[in-house]
Design a protein around this motif. Structure first.
Motif, mmCIF file in Angstrom:
data_model
loop_
_atom_site.group_PDB
_atom_site.id
_atom_site.type_symbol
_atom_site.label_atom_id
_atom_site.label_comp_id
_atom_site.label_asym_id
_atom_site.label_seq_id
_atom_site.Cartn_x
_atom_site.Cartn_y
_atom_site.Cartn_z
ATOM 1 N N PHE A 41 0.850 -1.193 0.000
ATOM 2 C CA PHE A 41 0.000 0.000 0.000
ATOM 3 C C PHE A 41 0.881 1.235 0.000
ATOM 4 O O PHE A 41 1.983 1.229 0.537
ATOM 5 N N PHE A 42 0.405 2.277 -0.656
ATOM 6 C CA PHE A 42 1.137 3.544 -0.733
ATOM 7 C C PHE A 42 0.192 4.621 -1.222
ATOM 8 O O PHE A 42 -0.887 4.344 -1.752
ATOM 9 N N SER A 43 0.616 5.882 -1.050
ATOM 10 C CA SER A 43 -0.178 7.027 -1.505
ATOM 11 C C SER A 43 -0.232 7.043 -3.025
ATOM 12 O O SER A 43 0.715 6.651 -3.697
ATOM 13 N N GLU A 44 -1.357 7.502 -3.537
ATOM 14 C CA GLU A 44 -1.485 7.680 -4.975
ATOM 15 C C GLU A 44 -1.733 9.147 -5.275
ATOM 16 O O GLU A 44 -2.403 9.821 -4.503
ATOM 17 N N PRO A 45 -1.151 9.635 -6.370
ATOM 18 C CA PRO A 45 -0.340 8.880 -7.320
ATOM 19 C C PRO A 45 0.994 8.463 -6.705
ATOM 20 O O PRO A 45 1.526 9.159 -5.837
ATOM 21 N N LYS A 46 1.501 7.328 -7.160
ATOM 22 C CA LYS A 46 2.753 6.771 -6.643
ATOM 23 C C LYS A 46 3.888 7.760 -6.887
ATOM 24 O O LYS A 46 4.048 8.274 -7.992
ATOM 25 N N GLN A 47 4.683 8.005 -5.842
ATOM 26 C CA GLN A 47 5.756 8.998 -5.905
ATOM 27 C C GLN A 47 7.152 8.371 -6.005
ATOM 28 O O GLN A 47 8.138 9.080 -5.931
ATOM 29 N N PHE A 48 7.238 7.062 -6.159
ATOM 30 C CA PHE A 48 8.533 6.373 -6.216
ATOM 31 C C PHE A 48 8.572 5.444 -7.410
ATOM 32 O O PHE A 48 7.532 5.094 -7.982
ATOM 33 N N GLU A 49 9.776 5.026 -7.762
ATOM 34 C CA GLU A 49 9.990 3.986 -8.764
ATOM 35 C C GLU A 49 10.749 2.861 -8.081
ATOM 36 O O GLU A 49 11.318 3.037 -7.010
ATOM 37 N N GLY A 50 10.798 1.712 -8.725
ATOM 38 C CA GLY A 50 11.530 0.578 -8.158
ATOM 39 C C GLY A 50 10.729 -0.104 -7.070
ATOM 40 O O GLY A 50 9.508 -0.041 -7.039
ATOM 41 N N GLY A 51 11.457 -0.762 -6.157
ATOM 42 C CA GLY A 51 10.804 -1.482 -5.071
ATOM 43 C C GLY A 51 10.160 -2.786 -5.500
ATOM 44 O O GLY A 51 9.327 -3.338 -4.784
ATOM 45 N N GLU A 52 10.554 -3.314 -6.671
ATOM 46 C CA GLU A 52 9.969 -4.552 -7.167
ATOM 47 C C GLU A 52 10.362 -5.740 -6.293
ATOM 48 O O GLU A 52 11.471 -5.808 -5.763
ATOM 49 N N LEU A 53 9.454 -6.678 -6.155
ATOM 50 C CA LEU A 53 9.750 -7.970 -5.537
ATOM 51 C C LEU A 53 10.332 -8.828 -6.647
ATOM 52 O O LEU A 53 9.695 -9.022 -7.694
#
Length: 111
Positions: A41-53
């Motif tokens: 979960f995160f704020s939208e619009p998403k403010q980051f890139e990456g963080g992929e599993l």
């Protein structure tokens, strides 16, 4: 008797996790993590890139010979075996407020 472990993670700039498996001790079958669930979960619009599993090939998954990167989707759940090797790619952002981090609730089913 089955039980659960929970933790909450917040990833800002550079936040990541090296390749690992989620079992807590390979030599102990009792009280071992068997299922991993990650809720994003995160704020939208998403403010980051990456963080992929990133899920890596494992002997018990025939035919999978390349890592698979799963982008975090808001309000989503990923469930996998706790013996599956995985990592979290670094989060990329600039000057993120804490409310804009990549958040996850991690849950492990204990045998």
């Amino acid at each position: 008797m089955r039980r659960y472990e929970l933790n909450i993670a917040a990833f800002g700039e550079g936040g990541h996790f090296r390749t690992h498996i989620d079992i807590n001790d390979k030599s102990i079958v009792q009280n071992m993590r068997v299922v991993t669930a990650v809720y994003y979960f995160f704020s939208e619009p998403k403010q980051f890139e990456g963080g992929e599993l990133i899920m890596y090939p494992a002997a018990f998954l025939p035919g999978l010979d390349e890592p698979v990167a799963l982008s975090p989707e808001n309000n989503s759940l990923v469930v996998f075996s706790s013996v599956a090797p995985h990592s979290v790619a670094p989060v990329r952002s600039s000057n993120l407020a804490f409310k804009d981090y990549r958040f996850s609730v991690n849950c492990w089913l204990i045998n």
